[in-house]
Design a protein around this motif. Structure first.
Motif, PDB file in Angstrom:
ATOM      1  N   UNK A   1       0.863  -1.185   0.000  1.00  0.00           N
ATOM      2  CA  UNK A   1       0.000   0.000   0.000  1.00  0.00           C
ATOM      3  C   UNK A   1       0.894   1.228   0.000  1.00  0.00           C
ATOM      4  N   UNK A   2       0.711   2.064  -1.003  1.00  0.00           N
ATOM      5  CA  UNK A   2       1.564   3.237  -1.118  1.00  0.00           C
ATOM      6  C   UNK A   2       0.920   4.437  -0.435  1.00  0.00           C
ATOM      7  N   UNK A   3       1.650   5.006   0.532  1.00  0.00           N
ATOM      8  CA  UNK A   3       1.231   6.229   1.210  1.00  0.00           C
ATOM      9  C   UNK A   3       2.513   6.973   1.578  1.00  0.00           C
ATOM     10  N   UNK A   4       2.989   7.786   0.651  1.00  0.00           N
ATOM     11  CA  UNK A   4       4.285   8.439   0.819  1.00  0.00           C
ATOM     12  C   UNK A   4       4.312   9.345   2.047  1.00  0.00           C
ATOM     13  N   UNK A   5       3.205  10.056   2.296  1.00  0.00           N
ATOM     14  CA  UNK A   5       3.165  10.967   3.453  1.00  0.00           C
ATOM     15  C   UNK A   5       3.261  10.183   4.758  1.00  0.00           C
ATOM     16  N   UNK A   6       2.481   9.101   4.848  1.00  0.00           N
ATOM     17  CA  UNK A   6       2.515   8.291   6.063  1.00  0.00           C
ATOM     18  C   UNK A   6       3.871   7.624   6.236  1.00  0.00           C
TER      19      UNK A   6
END
Length: 396
Positions: A380-385
């Motif tokens: 799961x891509x979530x760069x900010x997290x």
């Protein structure tokens, strides 16, 4: 005498290919049949070259029976174009035979009617894994349905015993049961146990194939695989669609039309309107639909967009159509440009080195532990997290 220009046509089959040659004005020169072997392909190319300089070769079935010849021709630096099967009206008019089809393929290459590039072989492995994984799902579903049908008509003692069980619990219970009772009971229980073990085997096989598919798809296009809501199956299907239709990736609009998400004009007279496209690659369309559903369920930005569109009076079907069109635009970017995915391989070792649990991290960021696990594993891509998570671990 100057060497003449010629065009080739190939009608491909499992064991043979029929090759025809025409001049640059459409005149028939010669045709012959060759085996689908390395020597046969070499002989076919020599046959074509003996009649002149080969401008292009039209091949029917470049991704199936014509794959071997296409590969050999392209290795010889010859131009190969994909030829669609003649429509029924033309076949009724001119008849059907291997020489007729080969000459028709050559004329299609000559006229420019066939101009599509052959299917891209870079996704051959992805296609093979994807087909195998889908077949396990179909076989598993068939076995589960058979279990249900047998239980419906089973003796009352068997029905009462397994009536309250569902899903994996039912399958596991049936797989480890001991056979007992009279002849009828033993026969029914044997069938149920066999089917349950088949479901378990197919489930394990599907998990193994999905893991392999995930690795290959991630390596082929990490940006696409890391996009929100795009899992191994949907990523593989979109890569297969793109690899099988490289000529349709010239513009974002043509890719949307390929996936069946581009509105089709349906205006007449004073009425100006569009209708939903029913054409294109329906498997790619279904993949975009699944991505849209995932984002509608768990992506904050998508949920806000759905709320705005609902307030504007649009129906759920209309909103999904708009989402699919937007997702197609995003996917086109991933397919045609190189997207760098931030490295997350350091997150899990860093967390474990500081003896921090997933639950502790999840409570700090206000998300479920499964979300943190997905970010760590790259599913799961979530760069900010991921960035905030790394900063928090470094400071901890």
């Amino acid at each position: 005498m100057d060497q003449q220009w010629v065009f080739g046509g190939v009608d491909s089959h499992a064991d043979t290919i029929h090759v025809a040659v025409v001049t640059d004005n459409g005149g028939h020169l010669a045709d012959a049949e060759f085996p689908t072997t390395t020597a046969g392909y070499t002989a076919a190319l020599a046959f074509l070259g003996a009649h002149g300089d080969v401008v292009a070769i039209g091949v029917e079935g470049t991704a199936s029976y014509g794959t071997g010849f296409t590969r050999a021709a392209r290795a010889a630096r010859l131009t190969v174009v994909e030829v669609n099967r003649p429509d029924r009206a033309e076949r009724r008019r001119s008849g059907k035979s291997d020489p007729i089809d080969a000459y028709a393929a050559a004329r299609a290459a000559l006229s420019g009617r066939a101009s599509s590039a052959p299917k891209d072989e870079t996704v051959t492995g992805i296609r093979a894994l994807h087909n195998a994984a889908r077949s396990t799902v179909k076989a598993r579903t068939a076995a589960i349905n058979q279990i249900g049908h047998i239980l419906v008509s089973a003796p009352d003692a068997i029905r009462d015993r397994y009536r309250g069980l569902r899903g994996k619990t039912l399958i596991d219970t049936l797989a480890r049961q001991r056979l007992h009772g009279d002849t009828v009971h033993t026969a029914v229980l044997t069938a149920l146990k066999s089917l349950a073990r088949r479901v378990q085997t197919l489930t394990a096989e599907h998990d193994e194939l999905t893991a392999a598919l995930d690795g290959v798809a991630s390596a082929h296009n990490p940006g696409l695989r890391a996009a929100y809501g795009i899992g191994p199956d949907t990523a593989a299907q979109l890569l297969i669609t793109a690899g099988g239709n490289p000529d349709r990736l010239r513009t974002e609009a043509s890719f949307a039309a390929l996936c069946g998400v581009a509105p089709v004009p349906a205006s007449s007279g004073k009425t100006t309107r569009h209708r939903l496209s029913r054409g294109g690659d329906r498997a790619a369309n279904a993949a975009l639909y699944r991505i849209a559903l995932v984002r509608m369920a768990s992506d904050a930005r998508t949920r806000e967009y759905v709320a705005r569109q609902s307030a504007a009076g649009r129906t759920k079907k209309e909103i999904i159509r708009l989402l699919k069109r937007a997702i197609a635009r995003e996917v086109f970017r991933y397919l045609t440009t190189t997207v760098t995915v931030p490295d997350i391989a350091d997150l899990r070792p860093l967390r474990r080195s500081k003896n921090i649990t997933l639950t502790t991290v999840a409570e700090h960021f206000g998300v479920w532990p499964a979300v943190i696990s997905c970010v760590e594993r790259g599913t799961r891509r979530d760069d900010d997290l991921a960035g905030a998570y790394r900063d928090w671990l470094t400071a901890a």
